[in-house]
Write a protein that holds these residues in place. Structure first.
Motif, short mmCIF file in Angstrom:
data_model
loop_
_atom_site.label_atom_id
_atom_site.label_comp_id
_atom_site.label_asym_id
_atom_site.label_seq_id
_atom_site.Cartn_x
_atom_site.Cartn_y
_atom_site.Cartn_z
N ASN A 91 -13.52 -2.90 -0.40
CA ASN A 91 -12.37 -2.19 -0.98
C ASN A 91 -12.76 -1.42 -2.24
O ASN A 91 -12.09 -1.46 -3.26
N LYS A 92 -13.88 -0.69 -2.17
CA LYS A 92 -14.40 0.05 -3.32
C LYS A 92 -14.26 1.55 -3.10
O LYS A 92 -14.15 2.03 -1.98
N ARG A 93 -14.32 2.30 -4.22
CA ARG A 93 -14.31 3.75 -4.18
C ARG A 93 -15.48 4.28 -5.00
O ARG A 93 -15.84 3.71 -6.04
N TRP A 94 -16.05 5.38 -4.56
CA TRP A 94 -17.17 6.02 -5.24
C TRP A 94 -16.63 7.10 -6.17
O TRP A 94 -15.79 7.91 -5.76
N LEU A 95 -17.08 7.11 -7.40
CA LEU A 95 -16.56 8.05 -8.41
C LEU A 95 -15.04 7.93 -8.53
O LEU A 95 -14.32 8.91 -8.64
N GLY A 96 -14.56 6.70 -8.45
CA GLY A 96 -13.13 6.47 -8.37
C GLY A 96 -12.39 6.68 -9.69
O GLY A 96 -12.94 6.47 -10.78
N HIS A 97 -11.15 7.10 -9.58
CA HIS A 97 -10.24 7.23 -10.72
C HIS A 97 -8.95 6.51 -10.34
O HIS A 97 -8.49 6.60 -9.20
N GLU A 98 -8.38 5.81 -11.29
CA GLU A 98 -7.18 5.03 -11.00
C GLU A 98 -5.97 5.94 -10.76
O GLU A 98 -5.70 6.83 -11.58
N PRO A 99 -5.26 5.73 -9.66
CA PRO A 99 -4.01 6.48 -9.46
C PRO A 99 -2.96 6.03 -10.47
O PRO A 99 -3.03 4.92 -11.01
N GLN A 100 -1.99 6.88 -10.70
CA GLN A 100 -0.93 6.59 -11.67
C GLN A 100 0.38 6.30 -10.95
O GLN A 100 0.66 6.85 -9.88
N ARG A 101 1.18 5.46 -11.57
CA ARG A 101 2.50 5.18 -11.02
C ARG A 101 3.29 6.49 -10.93
O ARG A 101 3.32 7.28 -11.89
N GLY A 102 3.92 6.72 -9.79
CA GLY A 102 4.68 7.94 -9.59
C GLY A 102 3.93 9.03 -8.85
O GLY A 102 4.54 10.03 -8.44
N ASP A 103 2.61 8.87 -8.69
CA ASP A 103 1.85 9.85 -7.91
C ASP A 103 2.37 9.90 -6.47
O ASP A 103 2.75 8.85 -5.90
N VAL A 104 2.37 11.08 -5.88
CA VAL A 104 2.65 11.22 -4.44
C VAL A 104 1.30 11.18 -3.74
O VAL A 104 0.44 12.05 -3.97
N VAL A 105 1.10 10.16 -2.93
CA VAL A 105 -0.23 9.82 -2.41
C VAL A 105 -0.27 9.92 -0.89
O VAL A 105 0.64 9.46 -0.19
N VAL A 106 -1.35 10.50 -0.39
CA VAL A 106 -1.64 10.46 1.05
C VAL A 106 -2.67 9.35 1.26
O VAL A 106 -3.67 9.28 0.53
N PHE A 107 -2.40 8.48 2.21
CA PHE A 107 -3.30 7.35 2.46
C PHE A 107 -3.38 7.06 3.95
O PHE A 107 -2.54 7.53 4.74
N HIS A 109 -3.02 4.48 6.96
CA HIS A 109 -2.34 3.23 7.24
C HIS A 109 -3.38 2.14 7.47
O HIS A 109 -4.33 2.33 8.25
N PRO A 110 -3.25 0.98 6.80
CA PRO A 110 -4.28 -0.06 6.89
C PRO A 110 -4.53 -0.58 8.30
O PRO A 110 -5.61 -1.13 8.57
N VAL A 111 -3.57 -0.43 9.20
CA VAL A 111 -3.73 -0.95 10.56
C VAL A 111 -3.94 0.17 11.58
O VAL A 111 -4.93 0.20 12.31
N SER A 112 -3.02 1.13 11.62
CA SER A 112 -3.08 2.17 12.66
C SER A 112 -4.08 3.28 12.34
O SER A 112 -4.54 3.97 13.24
N GLY A 113 -4.41 3.45 11.06
CA GLY A 113 -5.31 4.54 10.68
C GLY A 113 -4.64 5.89 10.57
O GLY A 113 -5.30 6.88 10.24
N GLU A 114 -3.32 5.96 10.81
CA GLU A 114 -2.60 7.23 10.69
C GLU A 114 -2.45 7.62 9.22
O GLU A 114 -2.42 6.76 8.34
N ASP A 115 -2.35 8.92 8.97
CA ASP A 115 -2.15 9.40 7.60
C ASP A 115 -0.67 9.32 7.23
O ASP A 115 0.19 9.80 7.98
N TYR A 116 -0.37 8.73 6.08
CA TYR A 116 0.99 8.59 5.56
C TYR A 116 1.06 9.26 4.19
O TYR A 116 0.04 9.39 3.49
N ILE A 117 2.26 9.65 3.77
CA ILE A 117 2.46 10.15 2.42
C ILE A 117 3.69 9.46 1.82
O ILE A 117 4.76 9.43 2.41
N LYS A 118 3.49 8.85 0.64
CA LYS A 118 4.56 8.12 -0.05
C LYS A 118 4.33 8.25 -1.56
O LYS A 118 3.33 8.78 -2.02
#
Length: 278
Positions: A91-107, A109-118
């Protein structure tokens, strides 16, 4: 004749090389910098509408296996983990920066692998709860104020052709579909709109979610029409999202169309072109 044949063969080879390198460059650009994303559902209304087109900033949070795209072209069916598996693990990231509360994030899905935005609501160590439709973070209610009414036409929307859900249902075809709009302010000062349709026990009154280390809690702005971290992965929800599943941050809408095709130019939303996402 032999000379012409040789020149023709060289021209074909040069074309193949040009296409090959163009694809490599485009793939690197998409992997390292920006990924196009088309909004397919209404879970982020009214911040994002079905048909909004944006680029995801992949530099915002650094890189993981999820930075690589899934490739599904003809017989080729490659998952991001198959392409960038060397990034995967712990569960690591390379050259990672911490996301901020309130960011609109594309990620992913941990199970299906589909792209979500929340929207990112909960950081590692936070306690998140919804009581009577009001969001609580670490035991304190967030600030909300009336934002009026969000109104849209009741009609099939986007490529999926699904009509919206309405607080004033039932609504006839072409009628005004209304939702209650509130302006929510998170503890770090990020202010954004949220929409409510009506009371839904599973979404509007929840238990306390304790966000594990290295994970995030995501919610849609269209609170009664969003499959997000309020729902467990075992029942089709998102659950807690690991840091390695983040793809990037959505910063700005580039283009927007309310129609079922880009060719329907009369459905373009010019007022949303290059709009900043907040």
């Amino acid at each position: 004749m032999a000379k012409k044949s040789k020149e023709g063969g060289n021209a074909i080879w040069e074309t193949i090389k040009t296409v090959f390198w163009a694809l490599i460059i485009a793939g690197l650009f998409r992997t390292l910098f920006f990924q196009p994303f088309w909004i397919p559902s209404g879970s982020m209304k009214d911040t994002l509408l079905i048909g909004d087109f944006l680029f995801v900033n992949k530099m915002a949070y650094g890189y993981s296996y999820a930075s690589c795209p899934n490739i599904h072209v003809g017989p080729i069916n490659l998952d991001a983990r198959q392409i960038c598996g060397f990034f995967d693990g712990e569960n690591k990231r390379w050259l990672g920066h911490e996301p901020q509360r309130g960011d609109v994030v594309v990620f992913r899905h941990p199970v299906s692998g589909e792209d979500y935005i929340k929207r990112l609501i909960g950081l590692p160590g936070d306690e998140i709860q919804v009581r009577d439709s009001l969001l609580y973070i670490n035991g304190k209610p967030v600030e909300v104020k009336d934002g009026g009414t969000f109104v849209e036409k009741y009609e099939p929307q986007g490529p999926q052709g699904r009509p919206p859900r309405c607080a004033n249902a039932p609504v006839g075809e072409g009628g005004e579909c209304k939702k209650f709009r509130l302006i929510e302010t998170l503890p770090n000062g990020v202010t954004h709109d949220i929409l409510n349709i009506g009371y839904m026990p599973s979404a509007d009154d929840t238990g306390v979610f304790r966000v594990p280390e290295g994970h995030y809690f995501m919610m849609g702005d269209n609170r009664d029409n969003s499959t997000d971290s309020r729902f467990a992965q075992s029942v089709g929800g998102v659950g807690f999202v690991p840091a390695e599943d983040l793809i990037g941050r959505a910063d700005r809408i580039i283009f927007s169309s309310a129609g079922r095709s880009l060719l329907y130019f009369w459905t373009w939303r010019a007022d949303r072109f290059f709009k900043k996402i907040v």
